[in-house]
Every structure is written in structure tokens, then in C-alpha cells.
Design an enzyme around this catalytic site. Structure first.
Site, mmCIF file in Angstrom:
data_model
loop_
_atom_site.group_PDB
_atom_site.id
_atom_site.type_symbol
_atom_site.label_atom_id
_atom_site.label_comp_id
_atom_site.label_asym_id
_atom_site.label_seq_id
_atom_site.Cartn_x
_atom_site.Cartn_y
_atom_site.Cartn_z
ATOM 1 N N CYS A 10 -58.397 -6.486 64.436
ATOM 2 C CA CYS A 10 -57.042 -6.213 63.974
ATOM 3 C C CYS A 10 -56.700 -4.742 64.216
ATOM 4 O O CYS A 10 -57.580 -3.892 64.305
ATOM 5 C CB CYS A 10 -56.822 -6.498 62.499
ATOM 6 S SG CYS A 10 -57.299 -8.143 62.005
ATOM 7 N N LYS A 15 -60.842 -6.901 72.083
ATOM 8 C CA LYS A 15 -61.531 -5.843 72.808
ATOM 9 C C LYS A 15 -62.483 -5.066 71.913
ATOM 10 O O LYS A 15 -63.541 -4.630 72.338
ATOM 11 C CB LYS A 15 -60.505 -4.890 73.408
ATOM 12 C CG LYS A 15 -61.158 -3.842 74.274
ATOM 13 C CD LYS A 15 -60.308 -3.502 75.451
ATOM 14 C CE LYS A 15 -61.060 -2.680 76.460
ATOM 15 N NZ LYS A 15 -62.005 -3.449 77.267
HETATM 16 C C1 G6P Z 1 -66.290 -7.210 72.659
HETATM 17 C C2 G6P Z 1 -65.476 -7.025 73.915
HETATM 18 C C3 G6P Z 1 -66.428 -6.684 75.068
HETATM 19 C C4 G6P Z 1 -67.267 -5.466 74.703
HETATM 20 C C5 G6P Z 1 -68.012 -5.645 73.384
HETATM 21 C C6 G6P Z 1 -68.648 -4.341 72.913
HETATM 22 O O1 G6P Z 1 -67.075 -8.337 72.747
HETATM 23 O O2 G6P Z 1 -64.731 -8.188 74.213
HETATM 24 O O3 G6P Z 1 -65.662 -6.393 76.220
HETATM 25 O O4 G6P Z 1 -68.196 -5.248 75.713
HETATM 26 O O5 G6P Z 1 -67.093 -6.052 72.377
HETATM 27 O O6 G6P Z 1 -67.653 -3.390 72.656
HETATM 28 P P1 G6P Z 1 -67.827 -1.847 72.769
HETATM 29 O O7 G6P Z 1 -66.483 -1.305 72.372
HETATM 30 O O8 G6P Z 1 -68.902 -1.457 71.783
HETATM 31 O O9 G6P Z 1 -68.195 -1.499 74.145
#
Ligand code: G6P
Length: 596
Positions: free
Chosen positions: A2, A591
């Protein structure tokens, strides 16, 4: 997850909050809402789906103070009622939340006993009711909010618009909250990117900090001891005026093409800047690389570089699997956290635990002023600029390239690393040409569009690339794709190969690694069983008959592995375009995953 946004000042808050929410949509995009003040009355608008204009939204009175929220559903389905803000029964205040109230059930039962009724299924409404119950004790709004907040378990951050005082109150715990200080007023948001066009001056709140915003003034205090604080005002290095797709139809394609530059931005560190971390690695017993999702695969890639280039005892830990490492971890170990957002709950939790164990923490993060960077003894940034598409592309190559530079520096080859990185980015030109896009879209993806299960094989420097390649295709195309170390083929995977099953093999150059031989023989074995074969990698193998399709990538020593991930990003993109999927905001994903 969120996203939270707030504004108080002398500009029109309706537009500012709306635009801020659009920039926060990557954090959750199933529903959203805005609340503004007119006189002492709160007006709000909520909707499901993407943040977009609507005549009813335009009818909200123009205001100078407002809050908003983009939701990624945790408690309760995607409905207007469950969307935030959640307004109090008498309409005196309205609240948005980011996080998860872990004791939500117990609190809800307690409130029901006291006669409170609920309209939504959210944990957020529970907070509203506790504040209402506190207010009955004739205490100030601020006190009621603080008392209610202290009852919440889990990582929670709230922002509240209070009609009586005309103020915004916000309290942070776990989930991020940043204050932006601009000439025109005070901004409040889950990340600094969402108010980036308005100011570079930010305050990153600590856990249990409360900010009280009154017009253009603000006060920060700690809710545990009630004392006022003089928070540090940081100035961001970069300001992003426009975050738009430019000439590209989707952010994903724009971000893929940007990699030529972002690999260089991420590695724009001189030896002096890397030295503190280099020294720390040298004196550490073991180095653990920590990450989740794409960042978890980058952790694997960086660990590979550290072992093979710098002879450092390094291994990756998936953030969410840290517990079994606790018995063996020691204060002599170094943890390097990899994260795009710097706010991933799965990664923050082990960092907190490892820090308590006395480990030193380093991090490579893309966003500024985040929880993970602030927890780190050694802070580094990928500087890849805003990555808007939920599926990470440019940040993965930025993280991996930074890991390569670090490993080469440890091996005393800093200068060689920099020139190889330059060479790599120059040689990506061909991959981003019209010809290459056409081949991937019209030849490869058109063949893949009707297939349901794909397999990817990599080995050594390309093992993490195979996992990341599979994740990339899965995330947007919703196809079932698995990445394997090629060594697994004969131990099970080959049982899944039928006539027409797509198998993508990542083939390194034979000059540097003899893994290419294993890959070629693996691809021969699947071809013999009728697989549709695609090769990605060294051009010297592009003519082999075993391949139905082949994408050549530049192989500059072990940096070839970084180039090899790009065709997967492009296959993921063009395949999903053909499937008509929502490229930048794939279903069910967010994300930044700030809840566990
Ligand atoms: C989520 C997103 C991924 C990302 C992961 C880790 O699953 O969809 O794209 O790799 O989180 O996020 P971070 O911000 O720690 O790289």
C-alpha cells in the site's frame, strides 16, 4: 504494501495527492482513495482499480490539506468499502494505513463486545474504532491516536486527517514514511519518489515517530517517550521531475533499454568509496548476501562473483529463510542486503536479528533514505533511477554489476572492471535494435504464446540468471516457467520434456568456462526428446543445429551473465504484449512488499 500520501500547504492538495498516488501505484493497485478538508468537514472519494480521474473526484471541494492511499488488499476483498481512507462514525477524522495489524482478530472481538460495528473487513477500520473509543475518554485527538497505535501488533504506519484541528497526524512503525519539506508546504509519503518533483529535502521517520502537520509547519515526536525530536533533514542526490514512459509504450521496455546507462550509474564508485566495504569484507569470517525475489537472485549472482573473482567465502540467503542460519551466524560475519525498494519486510526482519547478533550490515539499495539503508553500516546505492514496472529489470543488472565491481576491486582489478563494464554497455546496442526486437517478438514469442510450461537451464555464472529469467517470464506472462541449474536436468527435470516443450539454455562462452559443454549436451538431450530449443548466450554456438532459435549476447568474461538476463526480460515483455497482459502492473503483485 500500500502507498500513503499526504499534503498540507498552500497549493491544491486534491491534485497533489492524486498525482502522488499515481506515483505510488507500484505499491498496490487494486483500489485507492483520497480525503480532503473543506472548512471542518472531510470529503472523500474511493474507487477500485487504477488511480484515474473521475467527474465525482473532480467535484470534491478544492482544499489545501489532504491524504490518500493506494491499496494492496490484505484483509478483505477489493471493494470500495474496503478501500482507504476509513472515516470515523461521526466523520471527524479519517485514516489510511500501510501494514498489517497482526492482532486484528483479538482487537475486533474486543471492540464488538463494546458494541462497535464494522462496515469493512479491513484491519484498518479496527484502528479507527479504537481511536473513537479512546476519544470518549475526553482526551486530545493526538493522545487517542497514540494510545490506539500502541495497541497494534505488526508493522504498521498510519496517516490521519483530523477535521477539528485541520491537521494531519502520521505515525510510523515498520512500514516506511518520509516527510518532504518544500517551500509550498509539507509532503508525507511512503517513498520520497512520489513527491520528488516538489522537493529534495526529506526527513525519514524512525519507528514510533509521530509527525504532526499543521499548515506548513510540522513537529516530530517519539510516541514512546512523548518527547519532541529534532530530525535530520537529508538532501536527496537526484530529483526526478517527470516519471513518464517517454517514447515507450510501457515502463518495462523503457527500463530494459535504460540498462546501458544504469549499469554504469550503479558502478560509478571510485576505489576510495568502495574501500570501507572492501576492508570490512577482508576482515569478515563469512559474507552472507540477503534478498528476496529478484533481489534474492541478484544476491546469488553477487555471491558467485565474490567467490569466483575475489575468493571470498560468500553465499546467499533468501531473506525469508534466514532462521536456520541463526545457529551458525557470528558477529564476525558481514551481511550485504540487496533491495530495490529498501523496504522489503522479508529482508528487514533478518537484518534486525543479524544486527542484534553483532553482524556488520552493508546494503545496495535503489531508493534513497529507506529503512534498509538506514540500518546499514555501509550504504551503497544502485542509482538506477525510478523503476516503475513491478517486474524488476534495470535494478537487477545494476545490483549484479555493482557486485562485479566490488569483487574485482577486492581482487585488485578495479580498473579492468570499469573498462569491461563500459565495453559491456556499449555492446548491448545490438540487443536493443529493431532487428533483435523483431526476432524476439515475431519469431520466438509468437511460438511461445500457446505453450504453457517452459524450462530454463543455466549453470555456474548463469545459474542465478536462469532463476531470474524464469521469474521474469512468470511475473508478467503468467506462464509456468521454471529455471534450473543444468545439473538438475538428468535428476528429474528431463521427465517433464515432451514434444514441443520449450527449453531455454544459457550458453556461456567456451573460452572462459567449460560449463558451455554441459549446457550444449543438456540441450542435445532435450532436443532428442522433442523439445523446442532456444539458446541464449555466446555467438559461437548460434549456428548449432540443436537450436531452433538463438539469441547471441556479448560475452565479456563473466560479465556475459549480466548480458544474458536481458533476452529473458525481452521475451517476458514481448510475450506479455502478445498475450495482452498488464505489463507494468501484473496481477496480484506489488513492487514493494512491506508486509510479511
Ligand atoms: C517483490 C517485487 C520483486 C522484488 C521483491 C524484492 O516481490 O515484485 O520485483 O524483487 O519484491 O523487493 P526489493 O525491493 O527488496 O528488491
Amino acid at each position: 504494501m500500500c502507498g500513503i500520501f499526504g499534503y498540507s500547504g498552500n497549493k491544491n492538495s486534491n491534485d497533489l495527492v492524486f498525482n502522488g498516488l499515481k506515483r505510488l501505484e507500484y505499491r498496490g493497485y487494486d483500489s485507492w482513495g483520497i480525503a480532503v478538508l473543506d472548512g471542518n468537514k472531510i470529503y472523500q472519494y474511493k474507487d477500485i482499480g487504477l488511480v484515474k480521474q473521475n467527474p465525482k473526484l473532480k467535484k470534491l471541494p478544492k482544499s489545501n490539506v489532504g491524504i490518500g492511499h493506494t491499496r494492496w488488499a490484505t484483509h478483505g476483498g477489493v471493494t470500495k468499502t474496503n478501500a482507504h481512507p476509513h472515516i470515523s462514525t461521526n466523520g471527524d477524522f479519517t485514516l489510511v494505513q500501510n501494514g498489517m495489524v497482526e492482532n486484528f482478530d483479538a482487537l475486533k472481538r474486543e471492540l464488538r463486545k463494546d458494541g462497535y460495528k464494522f462496515e469493512s473487513q479491513t484491519d484498518t477500520e479496527v484502528i479507527v474504532k479504537i481511536v473513537e473509543r479512546e476519544l470518549k475518554k475526553n482526551i486530545s485527538f493526538k493522545k487517542a491516536l497514540m494510545t490506539a497505535f500502541k495497541r497494534l501488533e505488526g508493522r504498521n504506519t498510519v496517516a490521519v486527517l483530523d477535521a477539528k484541528s485541520n491537521k494531519i497526524y502520521a505515525i510510523k512503525n515498520g512500514s516506511p514514511l518520509v516527510v518532504g519539506i518544500a517551500k509550498d508546504g509539507i509532503y508525507l509519503a511512503s517513498d520520497s519518489l512520489s513527491f520528488s518533483p516538489h522537493t529534495k529535502k526529506i526527513i525519514v521517520l524512525d519507528d514510533y515517530d509521530m509527525v504532526e502537520i499543521d499548515g506548513k509547519d510540522y513537529v516530530v515526536s517519539n510516541i514512546k517517550d512523548g518527547k519532541k525530536k529534532k530530525p535530520e533533514i537529508r538532501t536527496l542526490k537526484y530529483q526526478y521531475e517527470d516519471i513518464d514512459k517517454g517514447k515507450y509504450p510501457h515502463f518495462m521496455l523503457k527500463e530494459i533499454v535504460e540498462q546501458q546507462r544504469t549499469i554504469l550509474y550503479a558502478t560509478d564508485y571510485n576505489e576510495k568509496e568502495l574501500e570501507p566495504l572492501v576492508k570490512q569484507i577482508r576482515k569478515s569470517r563469512k559474507v552472507y548476501l540477503l534478498g528476496a525475489g529478484t533481489a534474492g537472485f541478484a544476491a546469488g549472482q553477487i555471491a558467485f562473483f565474490l567467490r569466483t573473482i575475489a575468493k571470498v567465502d560468500a553465499m546467499e540467503i533468501k531473506s525469508y529463510e534466514f532462521k536456520s542460519y541463526l545457529p551458525v551466524i557470528s558477529s564476525k560475519d558481514l551481511i550485504i542486503a540487496i533491495s530495490q525498494s529498501g523496504e522489503t519486510a522479508d529482508t528487514i526482519e533478518p537484518l534486525e536479528v543479524f544486527k542484534k547478533e553483532g553482524c556488520k550490515i552493508a546494503s545496495i539499495v535503489n531508493m534513497y533514505g529507506t529503512t534498509i539503508s538506514r540500518m546499514s553500516d555501509y550504504e551503497y546505492y544502485t542509482n538506477a533511477g525510478p523503476e516503475i514496472c513491478v517486474a524488476s529489470t534495470k535494478v537487477f543488472t545494476a545490483q549484479s554489476a555493482w557486485g562485479y565491481l566490488l569483487s574485482m576491486t577486492l581482487a585488485g582489478k578495479y580498473k579492468t572492471a570499469r573498462s569491461k563494464l563500459k565495453k559491456l554497455t556499449k555492446s548491448l546496442d545490438e540487443m536493443f535494435s529493431k532487428k533483435s526486437f523483431n526476432y524476439i517478438k515475431n519469431k520466438i514469442c509468437k511460438t511461445l504464446v500457446d505453450k504453457e510450461h517452459f524450462f530454463i537451464l543455466g549453470k555456474g555464472e548463469n545459474a542465478s540468471i536462469a532463476y531470474e529469467g524464469a521469474l521474469k517470464i512468470k511475473e508478467i506472462s503468467y506462464k509456468h516457467v521454471e529455471g534450473f541449474s543444468a545439473g538438475e536436468l538428468k535428476h528429474g527435470v528431463i521427465a517433464l520434456i515432451e514434444k514441443g516443450t520449450p527449453v531455454i539454455g544459457i550458453i556461456p562462452s567456451g573460452e572462459h568456462m567449460d560449463d558451455s559443454k554441459d549446457l550444449i549436451s543438456g540441450m542435445e538431450q532435450v532436443k532428442a526428446r522433442g523439445a523446442l530449443t532456444i539458446g541464449i548466450g555466446a555467438s559461437e554456438y548460434s549456428g548449432l543445429e540443436i537450436f531452433d532459435y538463438y539469441i547471441s549476447t556479448p560475452q565479456i568474461n563473466t560479465l556475459g551473465s549480466i548480458a544474458n538476463v536481458i533476452p529473458f526480460q525481452l521475451i517476458s515483455y514481448f510475450l506479455s504484449v502478445l498475450l495482452g497482459n498488464n505489463i507494468d502492473k501484473p496481477r496480484n503483485l506489488a513492487k514493494s512488499v512491506t508486509v510479511k
